[in-house]
Design a protein around this motif. Structure first.
Motif, PDB file in Angstrom:
ATOM      1  N   ILE A 169       8.256  -0.980  -2.113  1.00  0.00           N
ATOM      2  CA  ILE A 169       8.125  -2.039  -3.130  1.00  0.00           C
ATOM      3  C   ILE A 169       9.409  -3.038  -3.217  1.00  0.00           C
ATOM      4  CG2 ILE A 169       7.890  -2.502  -5.506  1.00  0.00           C
ATOM      5  CD1 ILE A 169       6.197   0.148  -5.663  1.00  0.00           C
ATOM      6  N   TYR A 170      10.621  -2.467  -3.220  1.00  0.00           N
ATOM      7  CA  TYR A 170      11.937  -3.046  -3.289  1.00  0.00           C
ATOM      8  C   TYR A 170      12.130  -4.002  -2.105  1.00  0.00           C
ATOM      9  CZ  TYR A 170      13.292  -0.324  -7.574  1.00  0.00           C
ATOM     10  OH  TYR A 170      13.068  -0.077  -8.866  1.00  0.00           O
ATOM     11  N   ASP A 171      11.502  -3.205  -0.901  1.00  0.00           N
ATOM     12  CA  ASP A 171      11.789  -4.104   0.489  1.00  0.00           C
ATOM     13  C   ASP A 171      10.807  -5.259   0.400  1.00  0.00           C
ATOM     14  OD1 ASP A 171      12.691  -4.101   2.974  1.00  0.00           O
ATOM     15  OD2 ASP A 171      10.667  -3.448   3.732  1.00  0.00           O
ATOM     16  N   GLN A 172       9.368  -5.021  -0.113  1.00  0.00           N
ATOM     17  CA  GLN A 172       8.519  -6.077   0.060  1.00  0.00           C
ATOM     18  C   GLN A 172       9.112  -7.264  -1.008  1.00  0.00           C
ATOM     19  OE1 GLN A 172       5.992  -6.402   1.626  1.00  0.00           O
ATOM     20  NE2 GLN A 172       5.155  -8.372   0.997  1.00  0.00           N
ATOM     21  N   LEU A 173       9.655  -6.910  -2.007  1.00  0.00           N
ATOM     22  CA  LEU A 173      10.290  -7.834  -3.275  1.00  0.00           C
ATOM     23  C   LEU A 173      11.203  -8.649  -2.633  1.00  0.00           C
ATOM     24  CD1 LEU A 173      10.276  -8.803  -6.144  1.00  0.00           C
ATOM     25  CD2 LEU A 173      12.025  -6.985  -6.562  1.00  0.00           C
ATOM     26  N   LEU A 174      12.557  -7.891  -1.744  1.00  0.00           N
ATOM     27  CA  LEU A 174      13.307  -8.427  -1.204  1.00  0.00           C
ATOM     28  C   LEU A 174      12.843  -9.324   0.039  1.00  0.00           C
ATOM     29  CD1 LEU A 174      15.979  -5.758  -0.709  1.00  0.00           C
ATOM     30  CD2 LEU A 174      16.202  -7.869  -1.869  1.00  0.00           C
ATOM     31  N   ASN A 175      12.056  -9.131   0.813  1.00  0.00           N
ATOM     32  CA  ASN A 175      11.322  -9.925   1.783  1.00  0.00           C
ATOM     33  C   ASN A 175      10.662 -11.201   1.284  1.00  0.00           C
ATOM     34  OD1 ASN A 175      11.818  -8.096   3.912  1.00  0.00           O
ATOM     35  ND2 ASN A 175      10.186  -7.190   4.022  1.00  0.00           N
ATOM     36  N   PHE A 176       9.919 -10.908   0.109  1.00  0.00           N
ATOM     37  CA  PHE A 176       9.511 -12.329  -0.767  1.00  0.00           C
ATOM     38  C   PHE A 176      10.514 -13.149  -0.909  1.00  0.00           C
ATOM     39  CE2 PHE A 176       8.413 -14.197  -4.673  1.00  0.00           C
ATOM     40  CZ  PHE A 176       7.090 -14.876  -4.343  1.00  0.00           C
ATOM     41  N   LEU A 177      11.528 -12.670  -1.552  1.00  0.00           N
ATOM     42  CA  LEU A 177      12.742 -13.600  -2.079  1.00  0.00           C
ATOM     43  C   LEU A 177      13.370 -14.233  -0.766  1.00  0.00           C
ATOM     44  CD1 LEU A 177      14.347 -11.146  -4.737  1.00  0.00           C
ATOM     45  CD2 LEU A 177      13.288 -13.555  -5.164  1.00  0.00           C
ATOM     46  N   LYS A 178      13.643 -13.518   0.340  1.00  0.00           N
ATOM     47  CA  LYS A 178      14.192 -13.926   1.649  1.00  0.00           C
ATOM     48  C   LYS A 178      13.381 -15.055   2.167  1.00  0.00           C
ATOM     49  CE  LYS A 178      16.581  -9.901   2.617  1.00  0.00           C
ATOM     50  NZ  LYS A 178      16.740  -8.714   3.781  1.00  0.00           N
ATOM     51  N   GLN A 198       7.186   9.620  -3.620  1.00  0.00           N
ATOM     52  CA  GLN A 198       7.503   8.598  -4.633  1.00  0.00           C
ATOM     53  C   GLN A 198       8.779   7.585  -4.251  1.00  0.00           C
ATOM     54  OE1 GLN A 198       7.785  10.111  -8.485  1.00  0.00           O
ATOM     55  NE2 GLN A 198       7.680   8.192  -9.753  1.00  0.00           N
ATOM     56  N   ARG A 199       9.774   8.269  -4.066  1.00  0.00           N
ATOM     57  CA  ARG A 199      11.071   7.492  -3.684  1.00  0.00           C
ATOM     58  C   ARG A 199      10.750   6.363  -2.564  1.00  0.00           C
ATOM     59  NH1 ARG A 199      14.267  11.155  -3.990  1.00  0.00           N
ATOM     60  NH2 ARG A 199      14.478  12.070  -1.972  1.00  0.00           N
ATOM     61  N   SER A 200      10.195   7.107  -1.315  1.00  0.00           N
ATOM     62  CA  SER A 200       9.904   6.047  -0.385  1.00  0.00           C
ATOM     63  C   SER A 200       8.860   4.990  -0.649  1.00  0.00           C
ATOM     64  CB  SER A 200       9.148   7.005   0.623  1.00  0.00           C
ATOM     65  OG  SER A 200      10.018   7.991   1.219  1.00  0.00           O
ATOM     66  N   LYS A 255       0.971  -1.089   0.012  1.00  0.00           N
ATOM     67  CA  LYS A 255      -0.218   0.132  -0.098  1.00  0.00           C
ATOM     68  C   LYS A 255       1.021   1.257  -0.073  1.00  0.00           C
ATOM     69  CE  LYS A 255      -3.495   2.392   2.476  1.00  0.00           C
ATOM     70  NZ  LYS A 255      -4.221   2.257   3.882  1.00  0.00           N
ATOM     71  N   PRO A 256       0.849   2.221  -1.109  1.00  0.00           N
ATOM     72  CA  PRO A 256       1.593   3.385  -1.268  1.00  0.00           C
ATOM     73  C   PRO A 256       1.252   4.207  -0.015  1.00  0.00           C
ATOM     74  CG  PRO A 256       0.237   3.311  -3.203  1.00  0.00           C
ATOM     75  CD  PRO A 256      -0.357   2.208  -2.058  1.00  0.00           C
ATOM     76  N   GLN A 257       2.554   4.883   0.413  1.00  0.00           N
ATOM     77  CA  GLN A 257       2.307   5.656   1.556  1.00  0.00           C
ATOM     78  C   GLN A 257       1.619   7.322   0.976  1.00  0.00           C
ATOM     79  OE1 GLN A 257       6.209   6.709   2.952  1.00  0.00           O
ATOM     80  NE2 GLN A 257       6.300   4.812   4.232  1.00  0.00           N
ATOM     81  N   GLY A 258       0.809   8.022   1.656  1.00  0.00           N
ATOM     82  CA  GLY A 258       0.459   9.321   1.373  1.00  0.00           C
ATOM     83  C   GLY A 258      -0.805   9.150   0.283  1.00  0.00           C
ATOM     84  N   GLY A 259      -1.198   8.057  -0.058  1.00  0.00           N
ATOM     85  CA  GLY A 259      -2.361   7.826  -0.745  1.00  0.00           C
ATOM     86  C   GLY A 259      -2.049   8.292  -2.206  1.00  0.00           C
TER      87      GLY A 259
END
Length: 144
Positions: free
Chosen positions: A102-111, A95-97, A70-74
């Motif tokens: 998204i990248y953090d979620q992707l890394l968690n999925f891979l881990k 946008q950067r946050s 879920k994106p921050q800030g709506g």
């Protein structure tokens, strides 16, 4: 790759003209087997797509969807905030946050599925200029 030991050295891992056939093969393979959108300029298209190609590859190869973030800030906040210079900066930071989330979620999925990525940080997937801005923001204490 060192022919005698079969290992890659740091000097052989860069992108140079002798790697062109390897890059061309990789791009053709990804376009034909893994990606929905066409990748033409490797690795620049991967960076410019903001992780979309990477996400598609991982979902295809894993056979599972990466949980959505879920994106921050709506959704309406960045459009409304972009009317002033300060609002535009806030929108870019938001946008950067969101991209880092998204990248953090992707890394968690891979881990969670066995990847050994403990030294990889989500911000490592940002473009060079976005990474520098992120590091300046975090070292100046401007983390939102």
């Amino acid at each position: 790759v060192n022919p005698s030991s079969g290992s890659a050295s740091h000097a052989s891992v860069g992108y140079n003209s002798s790697d062109a056939p390897v890059h061309e093969f990789l791009v053709r393979w990804m376009n034909g087997n893994v990606l929905r959108a066409t990748l033409e300029n490797f690795p620049n298209d991967l960076i410019a797509a903001g992780g979309r190609h990477l996400l598609e590859m991982i979902e295809f190869l894993a056979g599972r969807s990466v949980p959505a973030v879920k994106p921050q800030g709506g959704q309406a906040a960045p459009a409304k905030a972009g009317k002033t210079a300060q609002g535009a900066k806030r929108s870019a930071d938001l946008q950067r946050s969101n991209q880092i989330l998204i990248y953090d979620q992707l890394l968690n999925f891979l881990k969670q599925h066995g990847a050994l990525l403990s030294s990889v940080r989500p911000e490592h997937f940002l473009s060079c200029d976005q990474f520098v801005k992120h590091m300046q923001q975090t070292t100046s204490g401007g983390v939102s």
